[in-house]
Enzyme design. Structure first.
Site, PDB file in Angstrom:
ATOM      1  N   GLY A   1       0.850  -1.186   0.000  1.00 49.53           N
ATOM      2  CA  GLY A   1       0.000   0.000   0.000  1.00 49.53           C
ATOM      3  C   GLY A   1       0.880   1.229   0.000  1.00 49.53           C
ATOM      4  O   GLY A   1       0.643   2.195  -0.703  1.00 49.53           O
ATOM      5  N   ALA A   2       1.941   1.161   0.817  1.00 48.76           N
ATOM      6  CA  ALA A   2       2.868   2.277   0.904  1.00 48.76           C
ATOM      7  C   ALA A   2       4.121   1.796   1.616  1.00 48.76           C
ATOM      8  O   ALA A   2       4.117   0.748   2.250  1.00 48.76           O
ATOM      9  CB  ALA A   2       2.237   3.423   1.685  1.00 48.76           C
TER      10      ALA A   2
ATOM     11  N   GLU B   1       7.586   3.304   3.956  1.00 51.78           N
ATOM     12  CA  GLU B   1       8.017   4.447   4.761  1.00 51.78           C
ATOM     13  C   GLU B   1       9.438   4.932   4.527  1.00 51.78           C
ATOM     14  O   GLU B   1      10.067   5.463   5.447  1.00 51.78           O
ATOM     15  CB  GLU B   1       7.857   4.104   6.246  1.00 51.78           C
ATOM     16  CG  GLU B   1       8.817   3.040   6.787  1.00 51.78           C
ATOM     17  CD  GLU B   1       8.326   1.607   6.725  1.00 51.78           C
ATOM     18  OE1 GLU B   1       8.894   0.763   7.428  1.00 51.78           O
ATOM     19  OE2 GLU B   1       7.367   1.331   5.975  1.00 51.78           O
ATOM     20  N   ASN B   2      10.008   4.756   3.332  1.00 53.77           N
ATOM     21  CA  ASN B   2      11.383   5.226   3.088  1.00 53.77           C
ATOM     22  C   ASN B   2      11.572   6.597   3.739  1.00 53.77           C
ATOM     23  O   ASN B   2      10.743   7.487   3.579  1.00 53.77           O
ATOM     24  CB  ASN B   2      11.653   5.359   1.590  1.00 53.77           C
ATOM     25  CG  ASN B   2      11.118   4.173   0.816  1.00 53.77           C
ATOM     26  OD1 ASN B   2      11.509   3.048   1.046  1.00 53.77           O
ATOM     27  ND2 ASN B   2      10.185   4.433  -0.089  1.00 53.77           N
TER      28      ASN B   2
ATOM     29  N   HIS C   1       0.172   6.094   9.178  1.00 54.89           N
ATOM     30  CA  HIS C   1       0.980   4.889   9.409  1.00 54.89           C
ATOM     31  C   HIS C   1       2.427   5.116   8.969  1.00 54.89           C
ATOM     32  O   HIS C   1       3.376   4.891   9.723  1.00 54.89           O
ATOM     33  CB  HIS C   1       0.344   3.731   8.625  1.00 54.89           C
ATOM     34  CG  HIS C   1       1.047   2.411   8.757  1.00 54.89           C
ATOM     35  ND1 HIS C   1       0.580   1.407   9.556  1.00 54.89           N
ATOM     36  CD2 HIS C   1       2.172   1.915   8.169  1.00 54.89           C
ATOM     37  CE1 HIS C   1       1.389   0.351   9.460  1.00 54.89           C
ATOM     38  NE2 HIS C   1       2.363   0.636   8.611  1.00 54.89           N
ATOM     39  N   GLU C   2       2.588   5.589   7.733  1.00 56.62           N
ATOM     40  CA  GLU C   2       3.949   5.730   7.193  1.00 56.62           C
ATOM     41  C   GLU C   2       4.732   6.834   7.905  1.00 56.62           C
ATOM     42  O   GLU C   2       5.939   6.715   8.114  1.00 56.62           O
ATOM     43  CB  GLU C   2       3.919   6.006   5.684  1.00 56.62           C
ATOM     44  CG  GLU C   2       3.165   4.975   4.860  1.00 56.62           C
ATOM     45  CD  GLU C   2       3.577   3.531   5.114  1.00 56.62           C
ATOM     46  OE1 GLU C   2       4.725   3.294   5.521  1.00 56.62           O
ATOM     47  OE2 GLU C   2       2.740   2.636   4.915  1.00 56.62           O
TER      48      GLU C   2
ATOM     49  N   HIS D   1       6.284   5.721  11.122  1.00 56.72           N
ATOM     50  CA  HIS D   1       7.528   4.965  10.917  1.00 56.72           C
ATOM     51  C   HIS D   1       8.757   5.874  10.835  1.00 56.72           C
ATOM     52  O   HIS D   1       9.875   5.403  11.028  1.00 56.72           O
ATOM     53  CB  HIS D   1       7.461   4.175   9.603  1.00 56.72           C
ATOM     54  CG  HIS D   1       6.748   2.864   9.700  1.00 56.72           C
ATOM     55  ND1 HIS D   1       7.004   1.930  10.678  1.00 56.72           N
ATOM     56  CD2 HIS D   1       5.795   2.308   8.896  1.00 56.72           C
ATOM     57  CE1 HIS D   1       6.240   0.870  10.474  1.00 56.72           C
ATOM     58  NE2 HIS D   1       5.502   1.071   9.401  1.00 56.72           N
TER      59      HIS D   1
ATOM     60  N   GLU E   1       5.523  -2.592  12.770  1.00 52.05           N
ATOM     61  CA  GLU E   1       4.254  -2.580  12.048  1.00 52.05           C
ATOM     62  C   GLU E   1       3.057  -2.533  12.989  1.00 52.05           C
ATOM     63  O   GLU E   1       2.083  -1.837  12.744  1.00 52.05           O
ATOM     64  CB  GLU E   1       4.159  -3.797  11.119  1.00 52.05           C
ATOM     65  CG  GLU E   1       5.217  -3.796  10.027  1.00 52.05           C
ATOM     66  CD  GLU E   1       5.199  -2.539   9.152  1.00 52.05           C
ATOM     67  OE1 GLU E   1       4.229  -1.751   9.224  1.00 52.05           O
ATOM     68  OE2 GLU E   1       6.166  -2.325   8.403  1.00 52.05           O
TER      69      GLU E   1
END
Length: 893
Positions: free
Chosen positions: A292-293, A295-296, A328-329, A332, A351
């Site tokens: 979905g995505a 988190e770089n 969410h990302e 992170h 996660e």
């Protein structure tokens, strides 16, 4: 990372390294005699031939003399390699020994590399693959209709090694200096801001773009993107530049995510009491993206549907989805990027934590979403369902070879992880929780940590036995069922509470039954929203005395549905709670929890399904979207089960009767003053009535669909899914043709996905086949094929059979397309989970014995177990259900 799918599909990590062997070989981590301090990396991708050239100049430290350097490397050809000791002569490598199965390369040197600093230089070439992992190509169409490619990255868990030779383990952190040589008419992005951009001397159509040095970080968080994008930009209140990159011409669709991101960064800064450590953050929509995505650090990549919102054409659930994924990302960036797990064993913590705090963040940004109630339906109950299986696994599983990572990344790691963190937060209290989090982030920033390190910080902050409590939830599989009975003693209520493991297949009398340390809260009808008493149940059973409870007052365990367990009340206690559903004195989340517990007890054979149907009828006055959503989901499971009988129509009538009053009340058009949740509820109810064949709903859906197609009156985005579903479910080949035409014309990925998910509702066998063939066509993006096939399997009995046959017939193409990754697990689950005949379990098992899918082994076992559970449930309860539904229809005597 977040795995995309609409609600009630699962979030799963992008697994990556797919070199599974039937026999697991012992896995050895990289030697520590040489480690990187800084990677100087130059990459020159070719967007026509899909190759890239790379130069690595890494500053390394040799900790003990050696004549070889072992690194990770996959699908890369090294041309030359040399080592220059500080102040010494260059030593050329004499050989490159590739261990392809282990994705390693050993560089051999003719003399010993002495202890101390040095520089490792490697020239290499690689391929821009089409597997959605590593450094890969992503296909997009320009506004003028031309097909082009972007070069993008997805490195988690172990795919940085496909872009450059590296020490690809989370604990081996270094800084990165990245330079990209790219066509001058393309945007190029990386983790950090651009510090220099100049013409490339050898080719004037190219530019050399140099990025600032990153903080010390893990390889799996490195990212770069080269392509054509527009963007919208803003600044957060704490001075961070935020940009959302969109396909060309769609910059406005990035506004909503931009608003969420700029609100979210200061929220996390305040929550963690640690500022965001980079000068900028980019959020970018990638056309072909498996998860979905991701988190770089500083460059977060997304599926288009997880980032783009069109005010006119996006529905309320899409806005909510984007808000959650952005939350969410960005979480992170602290929890995962600033402090990283030491090894993949602890990835659940990354996660699970991000899957919990995304809700905290959305609740802060959009209190009107009532998002915590939705958490219970979307994450908590789903995790309970999966964790009740014999083929579940503990949250924390020792991971050796990184290719084992994908096996454990399912609803247990994400949703159960998030649920036990929510329970922990409730047990500690927000203030001490934040204090412990802050201590953890400060102590381990720019380093690596394990689960135990977090427990220690939270224990010190709260003075509670965190490690002891949490180990019982993370290190052992499953969860307890709490059995409760009561007696009135004068003005006191005495509760007898006991725990045993809850199993989906019903109670077991195991001698060595595990125990949990269960934080239990208790409330009474005097104040349902206030906890009257808390106990920590650390024994198989206990007695609790609650003072001043009148005989006619009810007692409720687990208010707020926060504790991760099921409850079985004595029948008298349950009877006293049920009026609280009708008169709404129980809170929505507790009405939902009560019904969901009963449904799972019925499936496990501990009560009759008829009892649950009676309770469901008490929800006739229910106003809350999430409660209806959970009811709808459970009725969907029951409807799917009863599709194996000859009285399937009777359960459709039950669904119509239950949903008609709320449907009449809501009507088709939104009223002034309605909000987000009303829009979600209307879509849910109309879809349910339409699918169940409610005459008036079907007629109105057909009328509105016709006007929509003719362009007379475009359907509001929130009504499209229910209308499309309804007309297809009762449609013919003309309906399907029209839908496929709408799909082709749709400019927005969200609209394409919306259509793809419902196409499978078409009833005629030849049309079902057309939809399945369409799933593998060029019209559907590779990552979305799964939801088309899943939609066919979930729509009807014949759809399920056809989808399973289609998956078997096209197994090679599908398996190859997803490289054995997590999408293959998703596909298997969606296709076969609904069967309810013993012999189907045997058929599924035998198919996967001869068609090896190592990444999906556990999913296959879980599916077979679910099929057998369905078959048992059907045998046990079908007659009772049929009798009850008939007697409901009979006119009163």
């Amino acid at each position: 990372m977040d795995f995309f799918c609409p609600r009630h599909f699962t979030y799963i990590l992008d697994p990556s390294s797919e070199n599974h062997m039937p026999e697991r070989r012992p896995f050895v981590r990289l030697p520590t005699d040489v480690y990187p301090v800084n990677y100087g990396l130059r990459l020159k991708p070719d967007l026509i031939d899909f190759t890239f050239e790379g130069k690595l100049e890494a500053a390394v430290e040799v900790t003990q003399g050696t004549n070889q350097i072992v690194m990770n490397c996959a699908d890369i050809d090294i041309i030359t390699a040399s080592f220059v000791p500080e102040g010494g002569e260059e030593i050329n490598a004499t050989g490159f020994n590739y261990q392809n199965e282990d994705e390693k390369v050993t560089l051999c040197f003719p003399s010993t590399l002495q202890k101390g600093s040095g520089s490792l230089k490697i020239d290499f070439v690689g391929e821009l693959n089409d597997k959605m992992k590593g450094f890969y190509r992503s296909k997009y169409t320009t506004p003028s209709g031309e097909i082009r490619y972007a070069a993008v990255t997805q490195f988690e868990a172990t795919d940085a090694r496909r872009a450059f030779p590296c020490w690809d383990e989370p604990a081996i952190k270094a800084t990165f200096d990245i330079t990209l040589i790219v066509p001058k008419d393309r945007i190029s992005l990386s983790n950090m801001n651009v510090v220099d951009r100049k013409p490339y001397p050898e080719d004037h159509s190219l530019v050399e773009v140099k990025f600032a040095t990153t903080p010390i970080m893990s390889t799996y968080l490195v990212a770069f993107v080269i392509g054509e994008y527009d963007f919208v930009e803003s600044q957060s209140s704490d001075g961070v530049t935020v940009r959302v990159y969109t396909p060309v011409g769609k910059a406005e669709q990035g506004r909503f995510a931009l608003e969420v991101a700029t609100k979210t960064l200061p929220f996390y800064k305040d929550y963690f009491r640690v500022p965001y450590p980079l000068p900028k953050i980019d959020l970018i929509a990638i056309a072909d993206f498996a998860a979905g995505a991701m988190e770089n650090w500083g460059l977060v990549t997304y599926r288009e549907t997880a980032l783009l919102i069109d005010p006119k054409n996006s529905c309320a659930s899409s806005r909510q989805w984007v808000a959650l994924v952005v939350g969410h990302e960005l979480a992170h960036q602290w929890f995962g990027n600033l402090v990283t797990m030491e090894w993949w064993t602890h990835l659940w913590l990354n996660e699970g934590f991000a899957s919990w705090i995304e809700y905290l963040c959305v609740d802060h940004c959009f209190p009107e979403y009532d998002i915590w109630t939705q958490f219970v339906s979307a994450d908590y109950t789903r995790a309970l369902d999966l964790d009740a299986l014999d083929n579940s696994h503990p949250i924390e599983v020792d991971v050796g070879h990184p290719s084992e990572v994908d096996e454990i990344f399912d609803a247990i790691s994400y949703s159960k992880g998030a649920s036990v963190i929510r329970m922990l937060h409730n047990y500690i209290g927000d203030e001490d929780f934040r204090k412990g989090m802050n201590a953890y982030l400060l102590k381990f920033q720019h380093k690596n940590a394990s689960t135990e390190d977090l427990w220690e910080c939270l224990e010190q902050a709260s003075g509670k036995p965190i490690a002891a409590v949490m180990n019982s939830w993370t290190k052992q599989m499953g969860f307890p069922i709490i059995v409760v009975d009561q007696e009135q003693h004068g003005s006191d209520r005495v509760l007898k509470i006991s725990q045993k493991k809850f199993c989906a297949s019903g109670p077991r009398n195991d001698e060595n039954c595990p125990n949990w340390m269960v934080p239990i809260s208790i409330c009474t009808s005097e104040d349902p929203s206030c906890t009257k008493m808390k106990v920590l149940l650390d024994q198989p059973e206990t007695t609790v005395n609650i003072t001043n409870v009148a005989p006619d007052h009810w007692i409720k365990i687990n208010p707020g549905t926060v504790g991760f367990y099921r409850i079985q009340y004595s029948s008298a206690m349950l009877e006293s709670l049920l009026p609280g559903i009708r008169d709404l004195t129980l809170l929505p989340v507790d009405r939902l929890g009560l019904q969901n517990d009963l449904f799972s007890l019925a499936r496990a054979g501990m009560i009759s399904t008829v009892e649950v149907l009676k309770v469901m009828e008490a929800f006739v006055n229910e106003p809350n979207y999430t409660v209806w959503s959970d009811l709808s989901c459970n009725l969907g499971v029951l409807s799917s089960l009863l599709s194996h009988t000859d009285f399937h129509e009777d359960i459709q009538k039950f669904i119509r009767d239950l949903f008609t009053p709320i449907g009449m009340k809501l009507g088709w058009d939104s009223k002034t003053g309605e909000g987000h949740l009303d829009a979600l509820l209307r879509g849910l109810v109309l879809g349910k009535l339409g699918k169940a064949g409610h005459k008036a709903t079907l007629e109105e859906a057909r009328r509105r669909f016709k006007e929509h197609v003719e362009g007379k009156q475009i359907l509001p985005a929130d009504l499209r899914s229910p209308v499309y579903l309804t007309v297809l479910k009762h449609g013919d080949s003309t309906t399907l043709d029209t839908m496929l035409k709408l799909h082709k014309q749709a400019d927005m990925q969200e609209e394409k996905n919306r259509i793809e998910r419902v196409l499978g509702a078409i009833p005629a066998p030849d049309l079902i086949q057309r939809v399945l063939n369409f799933a593998l066509s060029e019209e559907v993006r590779p990552q979305d094929t799964v939801s088309v096939i899943g939609g066919v399997a979930g729509s009807s009995k014949q759809g399920r059979k056809a989808a399973w046959k289609f998956v078997k017939d096209n197994w090679e193409e599908l398996h190859n397309r997803y490289q054995g990754g997590f999408l293959i697990s998703r596909l298997i689950k969606l296709t076969v989970d609904g069967f309810a005949i013993d012999k189907m379990a045997a058929e599924v098992k035998s198919f996967f014995e001869s068609h090896h899918a190592p990444a999906a082994e556990r999913t296959v076992q879980q599916c077979c177990e679910n099929i057998l559970l369905n078959a048992t449930w059907l045998k046990r309860d079908a007659d009772h259900i049929h009798q009850y539904l008939l007697q409901r229809k009979a006119p009163p005597v």
